[in-house]
Design a protein around this motif. Structure first.
Motif, short mmCIF file in Angstrom:
data_model
loop_
_atom_site.label_atom_id
_atom_site.label_comp_id
_atom_site.label_asym_id
_atom_site.label_seq_id
_atom_site.Cartn_x
_atom_site.Cartn_y
_atom_site.Cartn_z
N HIS A 176 35.24 45.67 76.27
CA HIS A 176 35.14 44.41 75.52
C HIS A 176 34.35 43.41 76.34
CE1 HIS A 176 37.52 44.93 71.91
NE2 HIS A 176 38.44 45.57 72.60
N GLN A 214 34.54 42.99 67.90
CA GLN A 214 34.58 44.45 67.81
C GLN A 214 36.02 44.97 67.83
OE1 GLN A 214 31.59 46.83 70.07
NE2 GLN A 214 31.25 44.90 71.16
N LYS A 246 37.98 48.32 68.95
CA LYS A 246 37.73 49.47 69.81
C LYS A 246 38.95 50.39 69.81
CE LYS A 246 34.22 47.53 72.88
NZ LYS A 246 33.18 48.51 72.51
N CYS A 270 36.49 54.62 75.62
CA CYS A 270 36.42 54.09 74.25
C CYS A 270 35.82 55.16 73.35
CB CYS A 270 35.56 52.83 74.22
SG CYS A 270 35.38 52.13 72.56
N SER A 283 33.79 52.33 68.40
CA SER A 283 33.75 50.89 68.17
C SER A 283 33.43 50.64 66.71
CB SER A 283 32.70 50.22 69.05
OG SER A 283 33.02 50.33 70.42
#
Length: 397
Positions: A135, A159, A161, A170, A173
């Motif tokens: 982030h 966003q 995630k 991650c 997204s």
């Protein structure tokens, strides 16, 4: 007719459990009460040979039940509050205010702070297991998927995630919001997820394709919070087209609270509006309790109970505890609420004026921004950077 009540409160020093660490401690602590519409009355309490005695006021009774439980009562309101101390405190996980928190049934916690950190940690020891990096700015909400092995987060970078707890990577997204994401939720096991944003929209997503399946726009300013519930009335227009990816949306209602002081309830399948309610100020929190009961918490510190059958607010509980930050309805505990003055309470009597049955001690006027509970614990996220863990077994008489 709406039943409106202002809360009567019992008061106790926030760190009483540290001041009275042993029964041999002779240090005084303060306690007291505040009756609706009146000033707070503060009373010193002394401990001598393990016995607690209020000084200069025989209207207050105080009893230490265990090392982590203290009960206050007064005949002035005919009720008592049991204050519960933390079972553990984790004060080195974050360097700044903790904004969001969740806990799984598998022994893990996840939390986010204003310095942008997003951490997975052991709920038993408080040791960091994973640092989730990706982030760009503050993370406002983080939640475990129902499996407990995946984390969903959203925040200021607009966003959503999806993170693997096992690797810390991650996996996906999701983009589409145009302002900060304020809250998230799951449909069923998590094939579909929900988000709401300062851009005034709530979105339904397909996790596998990262596609936005639907957008709901109440046109009432920033959407601060959401809750997903079951509804016998949900179903809406049975002929409405439903995206093939929207599995599990049948019989679900989506409740939203907004910055302009409204709560909206939608049929998640058809996206039809089921009901709307005008709150006394900005809506900060919302919790579905049944197929017809909805609780909304506001900036003014009021909790409203809305009846979807009557399409009206039927009860409200006003308080001087500052803003309501989060609400959860637990079938076993009752309504759990956190406030801007650092208090977290359990209401099993809904919204009358009686003091809460349980109150969690610890923060000294620092807001509790978020909390979460599993089958053993409740954990809280506070501005003072401390994560506190309380035993739910302490919340029984």
């Amino acid at each position: 007719m709406k039943n409106s009540a202002e809360e009567n409160r019992l008061l106790l020093q926030s760190d009483w459990f540290e001041a009275l660490r042993t029964t041999s401690t002779t240090e005084k602590i303060w306690s007291g009460y505040r009756l609706a519409g009146q000033k707070s009355e503060f009373i010193d309490v002394k401990q001598e040979k393990g016995v607690l005695t209020p000084l200069n006021d025989d209207r207050l009774s105080i009893e230490r039940l265990t090392g982590r439980k203290m009960r206050l009562s007064t005949a002035l309101v005919g009720a008592s509050t049991t204050f519960v101390a933390p079972f553990a405190q984790y004060d080195v996980l974050h360097r700044t205010s903790v904004e969001a928190i969740d806990i799984s049934n598998g022994g893990l916690g996840v939390s986010a702070s204003t310095d942008g950190s997003l951490l997975v940690w052991s709920s038993e020891t408080g040791t960091v297991q994973r640092k989730l990096k990706g982030h760009a700015l503050d993370v406002y909400k983080c939640r475990f998927f129902p499996s407990g092995l995946v984390v969903l987060s959203g925040g200021c970078d607009m966003q959503l995630k999806i993170w693997s707890v096992e690797t810390g990577e991650c996996a996906r997204s999701l983009t589409g919001h145009t302002q900060a994401i304020m809250d998230v939720n799951f449909v069923g096991a998590g094939k579909n997820i929900l988000s709401c944003s300062k851009d005034g929209t709530a979105k339904l997503w397909d996790c596998g394709s990262a596609a936005c399946l639907a957008t709901i726009s109440p046109e009432s300013g920033c959407i601060n919070a959401m809750s997903l519930g079951e509804s016998q009335n949900a179903g809406g227009n049975q002929e409405a087209e439903v995206d093939a990816g929207e599995s599990g949306t049948e019989g679900k209602m989506l409740a939203l609270t907004t910055e302009l002081g409204h709560s909206f309830v939608y049929d998640l399948r058809s996206k039809d509006l089921i009901a709307s309610f005008k709150l006394d100020s900005a809506g900060n929190a919302v919790a579905t309790a049944s197929d017809h009961d909805l609780f909304c918490g506001t900036q003014n510190g009021t909790i409203h109970r809305c009846d979807l059958r009557a399409k009206a607010i039927v009860e409200e509980r006003r308080s001087n505890r500052s803003f309501v930050s989060h609400l959860v309805h637990s079938p076993k505990l009752g309504l759990v609420a956190s406030y801007g003055d650092g208090t977290v309470i359990i209401l099993d009597n809904y919204l009358n004026s009686a003091p809460p049955k349980f109150e969690f001690s610890g923060p000294d006027c620092d807001p509790v921004h978020d909390f979460a509970l599993n089958n053993k614990f409740i954990v809280t996220a506070c501005r003072d950077k401390i994560i506190r863990k309380y035993m739910l077994s302490d919340c029984v008489d």
